[in-house]
Write a protein that holds these residues in place. Structure first.
Motif, mmCIF file in Angstrom:
data_model
loop_
_atom_site.group_PDB
_atom_site.id
_atom_site.type_symbol
_atom_site.label_atom_id
_atom_site.label_comp_id
_atom_site.label_asym_id
_atom_site.label_seq_id
_atom_site.Cartn_x
_atom_site.Cartn_y
_atom_site.Cartn_z
ATOM 1 N N HIS A 101 0.850 -1.199 0.000
ATOM 2 C CA HIS A 101 0.000 0.000 0.000
ATOM 3 C C HIS A 101 0.878 1.239 0.000
ATOM 4 O O HIS A 101 2.114 1.151 0.085
ATOM 5 C CB HIS A 101 -0.930 -0.002 1.222
ATOM 6 N N SER A 102 0.236 2.392 -0.079
ATOM 7 C CA SER A 102 0.963 3.663 -0.169
ATOM 8 C C SER A 102 1.314 4.244 1.192
ATOM 9 O O SER A 102 2.017 5.249 1.268
ATOM 10 C CB SER A 102 0.138 4.681 -0.960
ATOM 11 N N GLY A 103 0.788 3.664 2.278
ATOM 12 C CA GLY A 103 1.129 4.133 3.610
ATOM 13 C C GLY A 103 0.232 5.219 4.160
ATOM 14 O O GLY A 103 0.498 5.741 5.246
ATOM 15 N N ASN A 104 -0.846 5.582 3.457
ATOM 16 C CA ASN A 104 -1.710 6.662 3.928
ATOM 17 C C ASN A 104 -2.975 6.170 4.628
ATOM 18 O O ASN A 104 -3.830 6.986 4.989
ATOM 19 C CB ASN A 104 -2.087 7.593 2.770
ATOM 20 N N LEU A 105 -3.110 4.857 4.805
ATOM 21 C CA LEU A 105 -4.247 4.309 5.546
ATOM 22 C C LEU A 105 -3.805 4.037 6.986
ATOM 23 O O LEU A 105 -3.068 3.091 7.266
ATOM 24 C CB LEU A 105 -4.753 3.034 4.876
ATOM 25 N N HIS A 106 -4.267 4.876 7.889
ATOM 26 C CA HIS A 106 -3.793 4.844 9.272
ATOM 27 C C HIS A 106 -4.048 3.518 9.978
ATOM 28 O O HIS A 106 -3.163 3.029 10.698
ATOM 29 C CB HIS A 106 -4.434 5.993 10.048
ATOM 30 N N PRO A 107 -5.223 2.888 9.853
ATOM 31 C CA PRO A 107 -5.446 1.636 10.598
ATOM 32 C C PRO A 107 -4.449 0.538 10.247
ATOM 33 O O PRO A 107 -4.035 -0.224 11.124
ATOM 34 C CB PRO A 107 -6.871 1.242 10.194
ATOM 35 N N LEU A 108 -4.063 0.440 8.974
ATOM 36 C CA LEU A 108 -3.144 -0.613 8.562
ATOM 37 C C LEU A 108 -1.745 -0.369 9.115
ATOM 38 O O LEU A 108 -1.104 -1.282 9.654
ATOM 39 C CB LEU A 108 -3.120 -0.696 7.036
#
Length: 306
Positions: A101-108
């Motif tokens: 992923h790009s790293g902008n999804l906080h929960p992950l």
């Protein structure tokens, strides 16, 4: 435990291992990271190419010894005030899970960091099977959708409160922005239904998890989100129609007032146009004629007003 070798330090690759289960997390992937996955796990080249593509729709590809999932989750952009999709690619095997992923999804990112920093969290998350790890990952991302839905609901409620205040300006623009946000959110959520329902209905022995219980829970959450979006779509369209009706009513009042004013001065305009011609007219030389003419026009205007 966390294992990092020299080759991983040069890549955006982080690896967690607990018992027999491995979680590989890759943020901002590039060709080097895809070559790493190709060498270590032997993933199909088309699946690796999909991880680098920016134009994808949610899908599930089933291979002999692993699953490949492409998912998109909503991410609100405060500058443009619109919800946009953020892609997550997942490889799920019997003993591993790879998230790209790009790293902008906080929960992950938070879940992975918590597993890195806490032995207890790592034991709970990675202590069972790859299927349960996949569920926990998707569950956090699906739950992350609810705050964005709540923000849309709050915006719609604010518009509803402001709608009947005639002093409010920019209400049409606010309705257009919220309506666009709802439509964009629906485009993100709708394609995931088929994917999660496929995970719920089919059996994948390599995941070692009951799909009806876990993935069915994700489908239920997604249905709740979709239902809220459907309700907000209907509400914002009704508010738009109500605003159009109020605007028409206010415009009619303005036109009625202007028409009345124009009608009252009509006798004066008729007399002014008549006696403004460059021709001699009866009684125009008499001193008493002009006041009498004004009084006559005023009487006609009063009669029309009554």
């Amino acid at each position: 435990m966390t294992t990092v070798d020299s080759s991983q330090q040069q890549l955006n690759v982080r690896v967690l291992e607990h018992r027999r289960l491995t979680w590989v997390n890759i943020e901002r992937p590039g060709l080097a990271e895809m070559a790493y996955l190709k060498e270590r796990y032997g993933f199909h080249q088309l699946a690796l190419d999909d991880c680098l593509s920016t134009i994808q729709i949610p899908k599930l590809d089933v291979f002999d010894d692993y699953l490949f999932l492409v998912l998109q989750f909503p991410l609100f952009n405060p500058k443009s005030r619109i919800t946009l999709p953020s892609e997550v690619d997942i490889f799920a095997g019997a003993t591993y899970l790879v998230t790209v992923h790009s790293g902008n999804l906080h929960p992950l990112t938070k879940l992975f960091n918590d597993c890195e920093q806490s032995e207890e969290v790592r034991r709970q998350v990675l202590g069972s099977s790859s299927g349960l790890l996949l569920y926990r990952t998707l569950d956090g991302l699906v739950d992350y959708c609810f705050p964005i839905v709540n923000r849309i609901i709050a915006n719609v409620n604010t518009i509803e409160e402001r709608l009947f205040d005639t002093r409010e300006r920019g209400i049409v623009r606010e309705m257009a922005l919220v309506r666009r946000d709802i439509i964009s959110y629906r485009r993100v959520v709708r394609p995931m239904f088929d994917l999660l329902e496929e995970l719920e209905e089919k059996e994948f022995p390599l995941l070692h998890v009951d799909p009806d219980i876990y993935f069915g829970d994700l489908v239920d959450h997604l249905r709740r989100i979709w239902g809220e979006l459907e309700d907000m779509k209907e509400v914002i369209e009704s508010l738009h129609d109500t605003h159009a009706s109020l605007s028409t009513y206010r415009n009619n009042d303005i036109v009625r007032a202007l028409t009345g004013a124009a009608t009252l001065v009509l006798p004066f305009l008729a007399i002014a146009s008549l006696y403004g011609m460059n021709v001699p007219l009866p009684l125009q030389e008499e001193d008493w004629f002009f006041p009498t003419l004004l009084a006559l026009a005023g009487s006609v205007s009063v009669a029309m007003f009554v």
